[in-house]
Design a protein around this motif. Structure first.
Motif, PDB file in Angstrom:
ATOM      1  N   UNK A 224     -10.103  36.364   9.666  1.00 25.86           N
ATOM      2  CA  UNK A 224      -9.937  34.926   9.447  1.00 25.86           C
ATOM      3  C   UNK A 224      -8.546  34.663   8.885  1.00 25.86           C
ATOM      4  N   UNK A 225      -7.852  33.700   9.475  1.00 23.66           N
ATOM      5  CA  UNK A 225      -6.528  33.280   9.005  1.00 23.66           C
ATOM      6  C   UNK A 225      -6.411  31.778   9.171  1.00 23.66           C
ATOM      7  N   UNK A 226      -5.424  31.195   8.513  1.00 22.59           N
ATOM      8  CA  UNK A 226      -5.184  29.759   8.597  1.00 22.59           C
ATOM      9  C   UNK A 226      -3.959  29.503   9.474  1.00 22.59           C
ATOM     10  N   UNK A 227      -4.105  28.586  10.441  1.00 25.67           N
ATOM     11  CA  UNK A 227      -3.039  28.270  11.391  1.00 25.67           C
ATOM     12  C   UNK A 227      -2.720  26.779  11.367  1.00 25.67           C
ATOM     13  N   UNK A 228      -1.486  26.467  11.680  1.00 25.31           N
ATOM     14  CA  UNK A 228      -1.102  25.088  11.970  1.00 25.31           C
ATOM     15  C   UNK A 228       0.082  25.138  12.923  1.00 25.31           C
ATOM     16  N   UNK A 229       0.379  24.022  13.567  1.00 23.95           N
ATOM     17  CA  UNK A 229       1.493  24.038  14.508  1.00 23.95           C
ATOM     18  C   UNK A 229       2.813  24.063  13.750  1.00 23.95           C
ATOM     19  N   UNK A 230       3.801  24.670  14.369  1.00 22.41           N
ATOM     20  CA  UNK A 230       5.136  24.709  13.773  1.00 22.41           C
ATOM     21  C   UNK A 230       5.673  23.285  13.609  1.00 22.41           C
ATOM     22  N   UNK A 231       5.351  22.412  14.562  1.00 26.65           N
ATOM     23  CA  UNK A 231       5.779  21.018  14.476  1.00 26.65           C
ATOM     24  C   UNK A 231       5.212  20.344  13.240  1.00 26.65           C
ATOM     25  N   UNK A 232       3.917  20.520  12.977  1.00 21.47           N
ATOM     26  CA  UNK A 232       3.280  19.912  11.807  1.00 21.47           C
ATOM     27  C   UNK A 232       3.870  20.489  10.525  1.00 21.47           C
ATOM     28  N   UNK A 233       4.054  21.802  10.476  1.00 19.08           N
ATOM     29  CA  UNK A 233       4.615  22.428   9.280  1.00 19.08           C
ATOM     30  C   UNK A 233       6.018  21.898   9.010  1.00 19.08           C
ATOM     31  N   UNK A 234       6.858  21.808  10.033  1.00 18.27           N
ATOM     32  CA  UNK A 234       8.239  21.341   9.854  1.00 18.27           C
ATOM     33  C   UNK A 234       8.299  19.865   9.465  1.00 18.27           C
ATOM     34  N   UNK A 235       7.319  19.097   9.917  1.00 18.73           N
ATOM     35  CA  UNK A 235       7.275  17.682   9.567  1.00 18.73           C
ATOM     36  C   UNK A 235       6.824  17.476   8.124  1.00 18.73           C
ATOM     37  N   UNK A 236       5.917  18.356   7.659  1.00 20.98           N
ATOM     38  CA  UNK A 236       5.378  18.236   6.303  1.00 20.98           C
ATOM     39  C   UNK A 236       5.466  19.579   5.572  1.00 20.98           C
ATOM     40  N   UNK A 237       6.676  20.072   5.324  1.00 19.32           N
ATOM     41  CA  UNK A 237       6.820  21.405   4.719  1.00 19.32           C
ATOM     42  C   UNK A 237       6.217  21.509   3.319  1.00 19.32           C
ATOM     43  N   UNK A 238       6.291  20.426   2.545  1.00 21.87           N
ATOM     44  CA  UNK A 238       5.729  20.483   1.188  1.00 21.87           C
ATOM     45  C   UNK A 238       4.212  20.631   1.233  1.00 21.87           C
ATOM     46  N   UNK A 239       3.597  19.975   2.202  1.00 26.93           N
ATOM     47  CA  UNK A 239       2.149  20.130   2.360  1.00 26.93           C
ATOM     48  C   UNK A 239       1.817  21.568   2.758  1.00 26.93           C
ATOM     49  N   UNK A 240       2.573  22.113   3.720  1.00 26.98           N
ATOM     50  CA  UNK A 240       2.339  23.491   4.159  1.00 26.98           C
ATOM     51  C   UNK A 240       2.472  24.483   3.021  1.00 26.98           C
ATOM     52  N   UNK A 241       3.504  24.308   2.200  1.00 26.91           N
ATOM     53  CA  UNK A 241       3.713  25.213   1.063  1.00 26.91           C
ATOM     54  C   UNK A 241       2.590  25.064   0.034  1.00 26.91           C
ATOM     55  N   UNK A 242       2.150  23.829  -0.179  1.00 28.55           N
ATOM     56  CA  UNK A 242       1.064  23.592  -1.142  1.00 28.55           C
ATOM     57  C   UNK A 242      -0.236  24.226  -0.669  1.00 28.55           C
ATOM     58  N   UNK A 243      -0.525  24.136   0.625  1.00 31.73           N
ATOM     59  CA  UNK A 243      -1.726  24.762   1.164  1.00 31.73           C
ATOM     60  C   UNK A 243      -1.640  26.280   1.036  1.00 31.73           C
ATOM     61  N   UNK A 244      -0.481  26.828   1.337  1.00 29.59           N
ATOM     62  CA  UNK A 244      -0.282  28.278   1.194  1.00 29.59           C
ATOM     63  C   UNK A 244      -0.526  28.702  -0.252  1.00 29.59           C
ATOM     64  N   UNK A 245       0.061  27.990  -1.202  1.00 29.14           N
ATOM     65  CA  UNK A 245      -0.111  28.326  -2.626  1.00 29.14           C
ATOM     66  C   UNK A 245      -1.564  28.215  -3.048  1.00 29.14           C
ATOM     67  N   UNK A 246      -2.254  27.193  -2.549  1.00 21.73           N
ATOM     68  CA  UNK A 246      -3.671  27.018  -2.886  1.00 21.73           C
ATOM     69  C   UNK A 246      -4.498  28.183  -2.365  1.00 21.73           C
ATOM     70  N   UNK A 247      -4.170  28.673  -1.166  1.00 29.53           N
ATOM     71  CA  UNK A 247      -4.889  29.818  -0.599  1.00 29.53           C
ATOM     72  C   UNK A 247      -4.605  31.078  -1.413  1.00 29.53           C
ATOM     73  N   UNK A 248      -3.353  31.261  -1.805  1.00 30.68           N
ATOM     74  CA  UNK A 248      -2.989  32.423  -2.640  1.00 30.68           C
ATOM     75  C   UNK A 248      -3.793  32.408  -3.939  1.00 30.68           C
TER      76      UNK A 248
END
Length: 330
Positions: A224-248
């Motif tokens: 099991x892993x978490x995925x999102x599109x590169x487009x979505x991540x680049x549009x909302x990088x702070x959200x992507x980083x926050x989700x990564x930190x929450x998973x960690x």
């Protein structure tokens, strides 16, 4: 004269305030635009998603992004999640390497934000006539969540080795969600079930026998892993980083405080499964949690070899988003 000077200064100050207001407004709009209005996060059944479920239950993202509308959905397999990503109905999905790699190959444009889980997954039967995959007859059914999921990939790898043909058992495969597959195995509606924790533990407790363990085929595998599109991540990088930190943080909680994690999971399903039972599952030697992607390249190489992929990932960097910083590698 003084009045004219005063009017001139007033005019200039007014312009300055107007400019400041415009800049502040633009800045505010920029901040708002960097926060997604709505995020749907999809995952699958089982404790492989325990750390993501903890993020959900603790409302980590909701607290950090109060203007964002969040929806959490449990779907039966990675293919359904992939379809939702393609349709832009799902922004973040969680699943195994098989369905992810098919999507990557087809140009979905998604990448790995973090791994969740490395648990073994087992092919289990209650049929006394089945000792290995060589004993499956054409009419015998093998339940699994999808035809391009990691269970199907492992089964085809074993079929290639033991039967000389990776698709030798494809006619036996029956797509079925894990919970329903558990019931179907126990009632004899299917002859074997390729499933994950905790369903495999429940099946063994009810007399099931393990035929295949995934760890014997691809080694340590990110089931099991978490995925999102590169487009979505680049549009909302702070959200992507926050989700990564929450998973960690949630992964650390599961590994270091399994009793606390077990209580959260028990609360999620309203106590239908006790805290003690969840703790036993979380600390089972077949269960492991971590954020580094594992076995994506191995799975990709095999899937390419048997024609499931048109292209093959050569390095983990092709598959991951910036927070992972090259983690993984096999």
């Amino acid at each position: 004269m003084r009045f004219k000077r005063f009017r001139t200064w007033s005019f200039l100050i007014g312009l300055a305030l107007l400019a400041f207001g415009f800049v502040a407004c633009a800045s505010g709009n920029q901040t708002a635009s960097q926060t997604p209005e709505k995020v749907t996060i999809a995952y699958q059944p089982g404790i492989n998603y325990a750390n993501l479920l903890i993020v959900k239950q603790q409302q980590t993202l909701e607290k950090k992004f109060p203007r964002t509308q969040f929806a959490w959905k449990e779907l039966s397999n990675g293919g359904a999640i992939r379809d939702g990503i393609i349709a832009n109905q799902i922004q973040v999905g969680a699943g195994g390497p098989g369905s992810f790699l098919v999507g990557w190959d087809k140009g979905v444009g998604w990448k790995i934000l973090a791994s969740l889980n490395y648990s073994e997954f087992w092919l289990i039967t209650k049929n006394p006539n089945i000792k290995s995959i060589k004993d499956f007859k054409p009419e015998m059914k093998i339940g699994l969540p999808s035809l391009d999921g990691v269970q199907a990939i492992v089964l085809r790898k074993v079929a290639q080795k033991d039967l000389g043909n990776p698709t030798a058992l494809d006619q036996n495969l029956q797509v079925i969600a894990h919970p329903l597959g558990l019931q179907s195995l126990l009632t004899g509606q299917i002859d074997a079930h390729f499933t994950t924790p905790p369903f495999q533990f429940q099946e063994v407790e009810k007399g099931g026998r393990v035929i295949i363990k995934s760890s014997d085929i691809f080694g340590k595998t990110s089931i099991a892993s978490v995925f999102t599109t590169e487009k979505f991540y680049n549009q909302y990088p702070e959200f992507g980083k926050a989700l990564y930190t929450a998973i960690v943080d949630a992964t650390k909680l599961v590994n270091e405080k399994p009793e606390e994690a077990a209580k959260i999971l028990s609360d999620i399903d309203g106590g239908k499964v006790s805290q003690e039972q969840y703790k036993k599952w979380l600390t089972n030697k077949a269960v492991a949690y971590g954020i580094e992607p594992r076995a994506f390249l191995k799975c990709g190489a095999f899937m390419h070899e048997i024609g499931m992929l048109n292209k093959q990932p050569k390095s983990i960097e092709e598959l991951i988003l910036p927070p992972l910083k090259g983690a993984g590698g096999d």
